[in-house]
Write an enzyme that holds these catalytic residues in place. Structure first.
Site, mmCIF file in Angstrom:
data_model
loop_
_atom_site.group_PDB
_atom_site.id
_atom_site.type_symbol
_atom_site.label_atom_id
_atom_site.label_comp_id
_atom_site.label_asym_id
_atom_site.label_seq_id
_atom_site.Cartn_x
_atom_site.Cartn_y
_atom_site.Cartn_z
ATOM 1 C CE1 TYR A 16 1.169 1.105 4.235
ATOM 2 C CE2 TYR A 16 0.972 -1.277 4.287
ATOM 3 C CZ TYR A 16 1.455 -0.111 4.820
ATOM 4 O OH TYR A 16 2.230 -0.143 5.947
ATOM 5 N N GLY A 17 2.189 1.086 0.068
ATOM 6 C CA GLY A 17 3.063 2.248 0.269
ATOM 7 C C GLY A 17 4.165 2.326 -0.758
ATOM 8 C CB THR A 18 7.747 3.123 -0.277
ATOM 9 O OG1 THR A 18 8.046 2.064 0.637
ATOM 10 C CG2 THR A 18 7.468 4.402 0.486
ATOM 11 C CG LEU A 19 7.447 -2.509 -0.766
ATOM 12 C CD1 LEU A 19 6.915 -3.695 0.054
ATOM 13 C CD2 LEU A 19 8.799 -2.869 -1.387
ATOM 14 C CD GLU A 92 8.427 -2.600 4.188
ATOM 15 O OE1 GLU A 92 8.430 -1.620 4.950
ATOM 16 O OE2 GLU A 92 8.351 -2.485 2.950
HETATM 17 N N1 PCA Z 1 6.276 -0.355 2.251
HETATM 18 C C1 PCA Z 1 5.292 -1.376 2.466
HETATM 19 C C2 PCA Z 1 4.708 -1.025 3.779
HETATM 20 C C3 PCA Z 1 4.856 0.438 3.886
HETATM 21 C C4 PCA Z 1 5.878 0.769 2.879
HETATM 22 O O1 PCA Z 1 6.255 1.863 2.564
HETATM 23 C C5 PCA Z 1 4.269 -1.314 1.356
HETATM 24 O O2 PCA Z 1 4.458 -0.618 0.368
HETATM 25 O O3 PCA Z 1 3.233 -1.987 1.501
#
Ligand code: PCA
Length: 181
Positions: A16-19, A92
Site C-alpha cells: 500500500y506504500g513505497t513498494l 520493512e
Molecule cells: N512499504 C510497504 C509497507 C509500507 C511501505 O512503505 C508497502 O508498500 O506496503
C-alpha cells in the site's frame, strides 16, 4: 535456484506504500520480479476500512485498527517467494519492530468498492502493518485522519533511509514523532 520455480512457496503480499509501482522502494519489487521471486497480480483494495497514515520522514503505515479507519485502502497484490519475503521483511524492519506482517483481506480493484465487508470476493493476503507497539499512538498523533491511498502528493514527503539522520534509530524517530504536535 531456490524459490519461485514451482509456485508452492508463494505468499500474497498487499503493498500500500513505497513498494507500489512508481514509488521509492519499488526497485526492490522489480529486482524480485526479475529473479522470479515476485509476480504483480493487480490492484486491490482492503475489504474493510483501515487507517493509513504517514509517520516520520513521510513513511506510510497501515494501522491494524479496524473500526478506526474511514477509507478502504488501495494498493497492489504480489505473489512472493519465501526468498522474496526475506528481502521484504528485511526492508520493512520486521526484526526491529518497525512493521508486522499480518493477514489482510483484499478485493480486486475492479470491484467498485461499494461492497464493504463482502467476504465472498475477498482474497487472503498479508500486509506490513505498523508495529502494534506504536499504532495507537500514531493514530492519535495523526488526529484520527488518514488517507485512502498512498499517492504521489504524500510520497513527496518521503525521505529514503540513506538520507535520514544517522544518530537516532527509526523507532526513536517514531517515538519522537508520536509525542510531537
Ligand atoms: N512499504 C510497504 C509497507 C509500507 C511501505 O512503505 C508497502 O508498500 O506496503
Amino acid at each position: 535456484m531456490p524459490g519461485g520455480t514451482d509456485g508452492s512457496d508463494r505468499t500474497l503480499i498487499f503493498t500500500y506504500g513505497t513498494l507500489k509501482r512508481g514509488f521509492a522502494n519499488h526497485s526492490l519489487m522489480q529486482a524480485l520480479i526479475a529473479s522470479n521471486d515476485a509476480v504483480f497480480l493487480g490492484q486491490h483494495r482492503t475489504d474493510v476500512k483501515l487507517p493509513l497514515v504517514c509517520g516520520p520522514h513521510g513513511v506510510p503505515f497501515l494501522l491494524n485498527l479496524p473500526g478506526s479507519g474511514q477509507h478502504l485502502i488501495r494498493g497492489e497484490i504480489y505473489s512472493v517467494s519465501t526468498r522474496g519475503l526475506r528481502h521484504l521483511d528485511e526492508l520493512e524492519g520486521i526484526t526491529l519492530g518497525h512493521y508486522e506482517r499480518l493477514p489482510i483481506s483484499v478485493i480486486p480493484a475492479e470491484d467498485d468498492g461499494t461492497r464493504d465487508g463482502d467476504a465472498t470476493a475477498a482474497v487472503e493476503a498479508e500486509a506490513y502493518y505498523a508495529h502494534r507497539s506504536f499504532a495507537e499512538e500514531m493514530w492519535k498523533r495523526s488526529g484520527g485522519v488518514g488517507f485512502g491511498e498512498f499517492a504521489q502528493d504524500a510520497a513527496k514527503e518521503y525521505v529514503k533511509r540513506e538520507a535520514r539522520p544517522k544518530d537516532r534509530s527509526f523507532l526513536d524517530e517514531i517515538r519522537l514523532f508520536c509525542s510531537s504536535n
